[in-house]
Enzyme design. Structure first.
Site, PDB file in Angstrom:
ATOM      1  N   ASP A  31      37.296 -20.153 -38.682  1.00  0.00           N
ATOM      2  CA  ASP A  31      36.542 -18.907 -38.605  1.00  0.00           C
ATOM      3  C   ASP A  31      35.477 -19.051 -39.679  1.00  0.00           C
ATOM      4  O   ASP A  31      35.784 -19.024 -40.881  1.00  0.00           O
ATOM      5  CB  ASP A  31      37.440 -17.700 -38.908  1.00  0.00           C
ATOM      6  CG  ASP A  31      36.668 -16.396 -38.798  1.00  0.00           C
ATOM      7  OD1 ASP A  31      35.509 -16.343 -39.260  1.00  0.00           O
ATOM      8  OD2 ASP A  31      37.229 -15.425 -38.267  1.00  0.00           O
ATOM      9  N   HIS A  32      34.228 -19.233 -39.271  1.00  0.00           N
ATOM     10  CA  HIS A  32      33.231 -19.635 -40.273  1.00  0.00           C
ATOM     11  C   HIS A  32      32.991 -18.564 -41.337  1.00  0.00           C
ATOM     12  O   HIS A  32      32.473 -18.862 -42.403  1.00  0.00           O
ATOM     13  CB  HIS A  32      31.931 -20.101 -39.611  1.00  0.00           C
ATOM     14  CG  HIS A  32      31.045 -19.008 -39.123  1.00  0.00           C
ATOM     15  ND1 HIS A  32      31.246 -18.350 -37.944  1.00  0.00           N
ATOM     16  CD2 HIS A  32      29.937 -18.454 -39.668  1.00  0.00           C
ATOM     17  CE1 HIS A  32      30.306 -17.440 -37.784  1.00  0.00           C
ATOM     18  NE2 HIS A  32      29.492 -17.476 -38.814  1.00  0.00           N
ATOM     19  N   HIS A  42      36.029 -12.446 -37.241  1.00  0.00           N
ATOM     20  CA  HIS A  42      35.281 -12.263 -38.490  1.00  0.00           C
ATOM     21  C   HIS A  42      35.631 -10.951 -39.205  1.00  0.00           C
ATOM     22  O   HIS A  42      35.901 -10.940 -40.407  1.00  0.00           O
ATOM     23  CB  HIS A  42      33.780 -12.316 -38.220  1.00  0.00           C
ATOM     24  CG  HIS A  42      33.345 -13.540 -37.454  1.00  0.00           C
ATOM     25  ND1 HIS A  42      33.956 -14.760 -37.608  1.00  0.00           N
ATOM     26  CD2 HIS A  42      32.372 -13.726 -36.532  1.00  0.00           C
ATOM     27  CE1 HIS A  42      33.364 -15.651 -36.819  1.00  0.00           C
ATOM     28  NE2 HIS A  42      32.401 -15.049 -36.154  1.00  0.00           N
TER      29      HIS A  42
HETATM   30  C1  BG6 Z   1      29.723 -16.029 -34.066  1.00  0.00           C
HETATM   31  C2  BG6 Z   1      29.548 -15.134 -32.857  1.00  0.00           C
HETATM   32  O1  BG6 Z   1      31.068 -16.359 -34.239  1.00  0.00           O
HETATM   33  O2  BG6 Z   1      29.257 -15.368 -35.215  1.00  0.00           O
HETATM   34  C3  BG6 Z   1      28.100 -14.734 -32.698  1.00  0.00           C
HETATM   35  O3  BG6 Z   1      30.007 -15.806 -31.690  1.00  0.00           O
HETATM   36  C4  BG6 Z   1      27.577 -14.136 -33.977  1.00  0.00           C
HETATM   37  O4  BG6 Z   1      27.941 -13.827 -31.615  1.00  0.00           O
HETATM   38  C5  BG6 Z   1      27.878 -15.035 -35.176  1.00  0.00           C
HETATM   39  O5  BG6 Z   1      26.178 -13.960 -33.848  1.00  0.00           O
HETATM   40  C6  BG6 Z   1      27.534 -14.347 -36.473  1.00  0.00           C
HETATM   41  O6  BG6 Z   1      27.624 -15.260 -37.526  1.00  0.00           O
HETATM   42  P1  BG6 Z   1      26.711 -15.117 -38.821  1.00  0.00           P
HETATM   43  O7  BG6 Z   1      27.192 -16.191 -39.720  1.00  0.00           O
HETATM   44  O8  BG6 Z   1      25.299 -15.283 -38.355  1.00  0.00           O
HETATM   45  O9  BG6 Z   1      26.961 -13.746 -39.342  1.00  0.00           O
END
Ligand code: BG6
Length: 511
Positions: free
Chosen positions: A203-204, A266
């Protein structure tokens, strides 16, 4: 070592702030190597690790995909990806040249057994020529439908275990399932082939510096923890707002929606890190045990405690935005939500009765993510000129992105006047540290190579989060959708979301 299990790190703070270590030499095999994630995120992250001398000697990448490319084409595509997406640009030619020597392309389809037999031989050859010691990371960056096939093929070809002395790990991208049952099935499939200690569900958000700093903020400071509970906290708001629409991902998104795409992963991570008890150690199991406890303490969320929205045409920052249903890959009568707001309660001793409001949406006016802890009001009127309800409560806002930082709002006397006004104490990463933060994928790829799964999602964690959210998906699927579209692109979501929080005598923060 075959199991890829992390060595526990001794002390929470030493570990949280630990110096980077260099992993053992290894090969990262990326499935779905011709896709967007590889050239937009994964390889730019690896390149930046190389730039900062954090990759081991002999480090290699094998891209596994169907397209008729060879090593040279693949390297060229990746170079363009790094040039367009790396946080450090332009690419340093000499560095790229030596990094690219370790990049290889493996053409095969995911369901072709011969392709895996050739992969095994190729990895053995890389071990021999580049000294990678049988250490492997398999990265599933394909559409999720391909996961079961790839996992089964890796098992069938013995690629789930490394040759003597090496380790093998697997990183699995989100979405991990689309409801509780499919997440359980996927867990069963993965764990039939790999041990949990080898599995890194990514989960980044957990790789973002500001998210990791949540634990340091909470547990390396003495003054916040004593008030981090129901006696002092009125409620918590967690917002992940995006100004972009679904862009070119309509096909994927229309089957997912905001609850699956953002809340299940997230926002749930932000919630558990905010609400968890101090872990007994900063290691993968202790931290994840506490996060799972939070998820288990959450009361079932009734559908009345949720609001869903879908954007129609509008404009964001002066740029016209077409309605969600007009996006490519989206059904013209789509019932998919692009906005969710919900309220939940963590029914434990720390949080009983404190509402947590979560909201996330696309095509909102700004890109901004934050966690705001709003404290209770002062109990009684003391300053006759300002009614107590006009004194704004203290809010501690942790800004995840952009303008990363932490702000504490408190009341102050306006000089020379009998008036009280809110002011803020601000911490900003940019001003305090003046260095660019690494990208989330840099940290996470490195942690996986180091065998540290603290910032990855454990089996029970992913299932607990689906257990919580699947009933909402079911009730939405059964009940009639609200009149979609119900908010204009470039506004803060449906009016129902404002009414929803107003019923509790509260309001969304204006961001
Ligand atoms: C991804 C989603 O996991 O996270 C996207 O699939 C979303 O829809 C993105 O835009 C948001 O990531 P960040 O790092 O740009 O907040």
């Amino acid at each position: 070592m075959n199991d890829g299990v992390a060595t526990p790190l001794e002390n929470p703070l030493r570990a949280g702030l630990r110096l980077w270590r260099t992993p053992e030499p290894c090969t990262v095999v990326i499935f779905g190597a011709s896709g967007d994630l590889t050239s937009r995120k994964l390889v730019p992250a690896l390149y930046n690790l190389a730039r900062e001398r954090r990759l081991p000697g002999g480090f290699s990448v094998v891209g596994f995909a169907r397209r008729a490319w060879d090593d040279a084409t693949f390297r060229q595509v990746l170079l363009e990806g790094v040039n367009a997406n790396s946080r450090a640009r332009p690419v340093e030619e000499a560095l790229w040249a030596s990094f690219a020597e370790g990049i290889f392309y493996h053409r095969a389809s995911f369901d072709d057994p011969a392709g895996y037999a050739r992969l095994a031989a190729r990895l053995a050859a890389i071990d021999a020529t580049r000294d990678t010691g049988g250490n492997r990371v398999f990265y599933l960056a394909t559409p999720p439908e391909a996961y079961p096939e790839i996992i089964a093929q890796l098992g069938a070809h013995g690629l789930n275990r490394s040759p003597e002395g090496g380790w093998t790990r697997i990183i699995i991208e989100k979405p991990f399932g689309r409801d509780l049952e499919s997440a359980r099935d996927l867990n069963r499939q993965v764990l039939a082939v790999f041990d949990e200690g080898q599995v890194y569900r990514i989960d980044h958000y957990l790789g973002k510096e500001t998210v990791q700093n949540l634990l340091v903020f909470r547990f390396a400071n003495g003054i916040f923890e004593p008030i981090w509970n129901r006696r002092y906290v009125d409620h918590v708001q967690i917002t992940v707002a995006e100004s972009l629409g679904v862009e070119d991902r309509g096909g994927y998104y229309d089957r997912a929606g905001a609850l699956r795409d953002m809340i299940q992963n997230h926002l749930t991570q932000l919630l558990t890190l905010t609400a968890m008890e101090p872990p007994v150690a900063y290691d993968a199991d202790a931290v994840r045990d506490e996060k799972v406890k939070v998820l288990r303490a959450i009361q079932p969320i009734a559908s009345e405690a949720t609001v869903r929205g879908q954007y129609g045409p509008g404009s964001v920052s002066g740029r016209p935005v077409r309605g969600y249903r007009d996006e490519r890959g989206v059904a013209p009568d789509s019932q998919t939500e692009t906005y969710v707001a919900l309220k939940l309660f963590v029914e434990n001793w720390r949080w009983a009765g404190v509402p947590f409001y979560l909201r996330s949406g696309k095509a909102l006016p700004r890109r901004v993510s934050e966690i705001a802890v709003q404290f209770r009001r002062v109990p009684t009127l003391l300053f006759a000129s300002t009614p107590v309800n006009d004194i704004e409560p203290n809010v501690l806002a942790i800004r995840i992105q952009p303008d990363e930082g932490i702000t504490l709002k408190f009341s102050s006397k306006v000089p020379g006047q009998a008036q009280i006004r809110p002011v803020t104490m601000d911490f900003r990463y940019g001003t305090s540290f003046g260095v660019a933060s690494p990208e989330a994928y840099e940290r996470l790829l490195l942690d996986c190579m180091l065998g540290d799964s603290t910032l990855f999602t454990r089996r029970d964690e992913v299932e607990a989060s689906w257990a919580l959210l699947t009933p909402i998906l079911e009730s939405w699927a059964a009940g009639p959708a609200q009149a979609f579209p119900n908010y204009e692109a470039g506004t803060w979501g449906p009016a129902a979301a404002d009414a929803f929080i107003a019923r509790d005598g509260r309001a969304w923060r204006r961001l």
